[in-house]
Design a protein around this motif. Structure first.
Motif, PDB file in Angstrom:
ATOM      1  N   SER A 136       0.829  -1.197   0.000  1.00  0.00           N
ATOM      2  CA  SER A 136       0.000   0.000   0.000  1.00  0.00           C
ATOM      3  C   SER A 136       0.862   1.246   0.000  1.00  0.00           C
ATOM      4  N   ALA A 137       0.341   2.297  -0.582  1.00  0.00           N
ATOM      5  CA  ALA A 137       1.052   3.581  -0.605  1.00  0.00           C
ATOM      6  C   ALA A 137       1.244   4.103   0.806  1.00  0.00           C
ATOM      7  N   ALA A 138       0.204   3.933   1.642  1.00  0.00           N
ATOM      8  CA  ALA A 138       0.281   4.451   3.002  1.00  0.00           C
ATOM      9  C   ALA A 138       1.406   3.812   3.799  1.00  0.00           C
ATOM     10  N   ALA A 139       1.664   2.524   3.564  1.00  0.00           N
ATOM     11  CA  ALA A 139       2.737   1.838   4.290  1.00  0.00           C
ATOM     12  C   ALA A 139       4.089   2.474   3.979  1.00  0.00           C
ATOM     13  N   PHE A 140       4.303   2.812   2.708  1.00  0.00           N
ATOM     14  CA  PHE A 140       5.584   3.438   2.362  1.00  0.00           C
ATOM     15  C   PHE A 140       5.663   4.858   2.916  1.00  0.00           C
ATOM     16  N   VAL A 141       4.576   5.612   2.831  1.00  0.00           N
ATOM     17  CA  VAL A 141       4.578   6.978   3.362  1.00  0.00           C
ATOM     18  C   VAL A 141       4.830   6.958   4.865  1.00  0.00           C
ATOM     19  N   ASP A 142       4.215   5.998   5.565  1.00  0.00           N
ATOM     20  CA  ASP A 142       4.479   5.842   7.002  1.00  0.00           C
ATOM     21  C   ASP A 142       5.971   5.608   7.246  1.00  0.00           C
ATOM     22  N   ALA A 143       6.554   4.688   6.468  1.00  0.00           N
ATOM     23  CA  ALA A 143       7.976   4.353   6.645  1.00  0.00           C
ATOM     24  C   ALA A 143       8.850   5.571   6.363  1.00  0.00           C
ATOM     25  N   ALA A 144       8.503   6.331   5.330  1.00  0.00           N
ATOM     26  CA  ALA A 144       9.279   7.516   4.982  1.00  0.00           C
ATOM     27  C   ALA A 144       9.188   8.578   6.056  1.00  0.00           C
ATOM     28  N   GLU A 145       7.992   8.722   6.652  1.00  0.00           N
ATOM     29  CA  GLU A 145       7.817   9.717   7.699  1.00  0.00           C
ATOM     30  C   GLU A 145       8.581   9.335   8.959  1.00  0.00           C
ATOM     31  N   ASP A 146       8.703   8.033   9.194  1.00  0.00           N
ATOM     32  CA  ASP A 146       9.398   7.549  10.387  1.00  0.00           C
ATOM     33  C   ASP A 146      10.922   7.571  10.233  1.00  0.00           C
ATOM     34  N   ASN A 147      11.413   7.697   9.006  1.00  0.00           N
ATOM     35  CA  ASN A 147      12.860   7.657   8.750  1.00  0.00           C
ATOM     36  C   ASN A 147      13.308   9.010   8.204  1.00  0.00           C
ATOM     37  N   SER A 148      14.050   9.760   9.002  1.00  0.00           N
ATOM     38  CA  SER A 148      14.468  11.107   8.598  1.00  0.00           C
ATOM     39  C   SER A 148      15.399  11.089   7.388  1.00  0.00           C
ATOM     40  N   ASP A 149      16.027   9.949   7.110  1.00  0.00           N
ATOM     41  CA  ASP A 149      16.923   9.854   5.948  1.00  0.00           C
ATOM     42  C   ASP A 149      16.151   9.758   4.636  1.00  0.00           C
ATOM     43  N   SER A 150      14.853   9.595   4.691  1.00  0.00           N
ATOM     44  CA  SER A 150      14.069   9.415   3.473  1.00  0.00           C
ATOM     45  C   SER A 150      14.193  10.602   2.526  1.00  0.00           C
ATOM     46  N   LYS A 151      14.493  11.763   3.065  1.00  0.00           N
ATOM     47  CA  LYS A 151      14.662  12.957   2.219  1.00  0.00           C
ATOM     48  C   LYS A 151      15.902  12.867   1.340  1.00  0.00           C
ATOM     49  N   ASN A 152      16.769  11.880   1.608  1.00  0.00           N
ATOM     50  CA  ASN A 152      18.018  11.742   0.851  1.00  0.00           C
ATOM     51  C   ASN A 152      17.908  10.782  -0.327  1.00  0.00           C
ATOM     52  N   ILE A 153      16.720  10.260  -0.588  1.00  0.00           N
ATOM     53  CA  ILE A 153      16.564   9.394  -1.760  1.00  0.00           C
ATOM     54  C   ILE A 153      16.907  10.194  -3.011  1.00  0.00           C
ATOM     55  N   GLN A 154      17.746   9.640  -3.866  1.00  0.00           N
ATOM     56  CA  GLN A 154      18.206  10.353  -5.050  1.00  0.00           C
ATOM     57  C   GLN A 154      17.431   9.936  -6.295  1.00  0.00           C
ATOM     58  N   VAL A 155      17.357  10.879  -7.205  1.00  0.00           N
ATOM     59  CA  VAL A 155      16.708  10.615  -8.485  1.00  0.00           C
ATOM     60  C   VAL A 155      17.463   9.502  -9.216  1.00  0.00           C
ATOM     61  N   GLY A 156      16.729   8.592  -9.836  1.00  0.00           N
ATOM     62  CA  GLY A 156      17.385   7.531 -10.593  1.00  0.00           C
ATOM     63  C   GLY A 156      16.527   6.282 -10.668  1.00  0.00           C
ATOM     64  N   SER A 157      17.101   5.267 -11.265  1.00  0.00           N
ATOM     65  CA  SER A 157      16.448   3.982 -11.438  1.00  0.00           C
ATOM     66  C   SER A 157      17.029   2.989 -10.436  1.00  0.00           C
ATOM     67  N   TYR A 158      16.151   2.214  -9.780  1.00  0.00           N
ATOM     68  CA  TYR A 158      16.584   1.303  -8.729  1.00  0.00           C
ATOM     69  C   TYR A 158      16.066  -0.112  -8.982  1.00  0.00           C
ATOM     70  N   ILE A 159      16.858  -1.093  -8.564  1.00  0.00           N
ATOM     71  CA  ILE A 159      16.435  -2.483  -8.628  1.00  0.00           C
ATOM     72  C   ILE A 159      15.989  -2.908  -7.229  1.00  0.00           C
ATOM     73  N   LEU A 160      14.705  -3.193  -7.082  1.00  0.00           N
ATOM     74  CA  LEU A 160      14.130  -3.615  -5.814  1.00  0.00           C
ATOM     75  C   LEU A 160      13.556  -5.023  -5.965  1.00  0.00           C
ATOM     76  N   ARG A 161      12.877  -5.488  -4.907  1.00  0.00           N
ATOM     77  CA  ARG A 161      12.253  -6.810  -4.941  1.00  0.00           C
ATOM     78  C   ARG A 161      10.733  -6.650  -4.881  1.00  0.00           C
ATOM     79  N   LYS A 162      10.025  -7.636  -5.301  1.00  0.00           N
ATOM     80  CA  LYS A 162       8.568  -7.610  -5.214  1.00  0.00           C
ATOM     81  C   LYS A 162       8.103  -8.066  -3.834  1.00  0.00           C
ATOM     82  N   GLN A 163       6.954  -7.507  -3.398  1.00  0.00           N
ATOM     83  CA  GLN A 163       6.316  -7.854  -2.129  1.00  0.00           C
ATOM     84  C   GLN A 163       7.259  -7.691  -0.947  1.00  0.00           C
ATOM     85  N   MET A 164       7.772  -6.471  -0.822  1.00  0.00           N
ATOM     86  CA  MET A 164       8.682  -6.142   0.269  1.00  0.00           C
ATOM     87  C   MET A 164       7.951  -5.399   1.384  1.00  0.00           C
TER      88      MET A 164
END
Length: 388
Positions: free
Chosen positions: A92-120
């Protein structure tokens, strides 16, 4: 373009629920059903009085497989969350927004393409976005003075693309973006339009991991064109030196190899021009070991120091880069960087026809006559330079 994403936690209201006295049983039931419906639709959390009553829908596991997600310039936390949901990374979008709000480093995500995993788990997805090791890129540095074959080796190692594919893609530099003006000379010599040497501009590059050999070389050539435009290289050498841009590129490629110190690249370029174009040098040739060694390298042989080069190797009639070939060398012998290019386009005026390295630091001495050159050689010998 900013390298960091500017976060604004938009799109998710932190549920400023108003606490009112119920007006009868029916109204209370409707209110509860409405809240549950909203929670079900958004997949978000429910807050009451600063306390979280329900967690946003989230995956529990570390995920598996691979998926590419793009973070674009200006993306908010909600934008990124939407991309992750669409790619099947988070539940869910809310789960990621919650995680970003809880982690002050989230503002440091850089523009670009990333390789992630499904169902994380959303928090794990955030950590992967913060780790630059997960960027969907291959990074490689091409230093000044290497040949195109050496560049291909480095590119192949970084990208996993076979060298053979780079060789195939590099056979038509014009299709890669090298302008036609670079395949003309003013001295009557024909330019090999299949020769990419000199056009692989030295720099550090990043390529998408799914890039092809053609994609990679196009990026490098595009950078070459941009740097030449910035330097006004073609216009300058045509107007001030009365030679073609290609001939000046050849001179820069030789100066890059011959001069060990940046300060010597421009004076060396002037010596090359004096030998090739003035008519005052006896053979009208360059007489350089570096051009002979280039021919050896591109034919799969080892380069040799001056004292070990054979006369048959130096004067091989089948070698267009031979020691006594008339005029400016037939093509570049390396891929020169900015300093060598600037030196070739604006060399200092001089009557020097000779140069030699004279000390262990790489400094050069210059001479107008062969007698001057011999004196400089003796100085080099005294300083332990192995040319005697």
């Amino acid at each position: 373009m900013s390298d960091e994403v500017g976060f604004a936690f938009e799109g998710v209201d932190r549920a400023r629920w108003r606490h009112r006295r119920p007006e009868g049983p029916a109204r209370g039931i409707v209110a509860v059903l409405t809240v549950l419906a909203i929670v079900g639709v958004l997949g978000g959390g429910l807050w009451y009085g600063g306390t979280k009553l329900f967690s946003a829908a989230d995956y529990a596991g570390p995920g598996d497989g691979e998926v590419v997600v793009e973070v674009k310039d200006g993306d908010t936390a909600t934008d990124i969350a939407g991309s992750l949901v669409q790619a099947g990374v988070v539940k869910s979008a809310a789960a990621f927004v919650d995680a970003a709000e809880d982690n002050s480093d989230s503002k440091n995500i850089q523009v670009g393409s990333y390789i992630l995993r499904k169902q994380m788990k959303a928090a794990d997805a955030l950590l992967m976005l913060l780790d630059l090791k997960n960027r969907n890129i291959s990074k490689v540095t091409l230093p000044e003075g290497i040949t195109h074959l050496q560049a291909y080796d480095r590119l192949a190692e970084a990208t996993g693309i076979p060298v053979a594919e780079f060789k195939k893609a590099g056979k038509d530099p014009q299709k890669l973006g090298v302008p036609a003006l670079w395949f003309k000379r003013t001295d009557g010599k024909k330019v090999d339009k299949a020769n990419i040497e000199g056009f692989l501009y030295p720099a550090t590059y990043e390529f998408a991991r799914d890039a092809t050999a053609t994609d990679v070389l196009k990026v490098i050539v595009k950078n070459f064109n941009a740097e030449m435009a910035e330097l006004k290289f073609a216009a300058t050498v045509t107007a001030e030196l009365n030679i073609s841009p290609y001939e000046a590129l050849v001179a820069a490629s030789i100066a890059q190899v011959e001069a060990l110190l940046a300060k010597d690249m421009a004076p060396v370029a002037r010596v090359l021009y004096n030998r090739a174009y003035t008519g005052n040098f006896p053979c009208g040739c360059l007489q350089l070991d570096s051009t002979v060694n280039y021919w050896l390298r591109i034919n799969g042989k080892e380069a040799k120091s001056s004292e070990k080069l054979l006369t048959t190797e130096m004067h091989d009639p089948d070698n267009p880069y031979r020691y006594n070939a008339k005029g400016m060398t037939i093509g570049p012998i390396s891929n020169p960087g900015e300093v060598a290019l600037k030196g070739a386009m604006s060399p200092p005026k001089s009557k020097f026809y000779f140069f030699v390295t004279v000390d262990q630091k790489g400094a050069m001495a210059y001479g107008e006559t062969y007698a001057d050159h011999e004196r400089n050689i003796q100085e080099a010998c005294k300083n332990g330079i192995p040319i005697c």
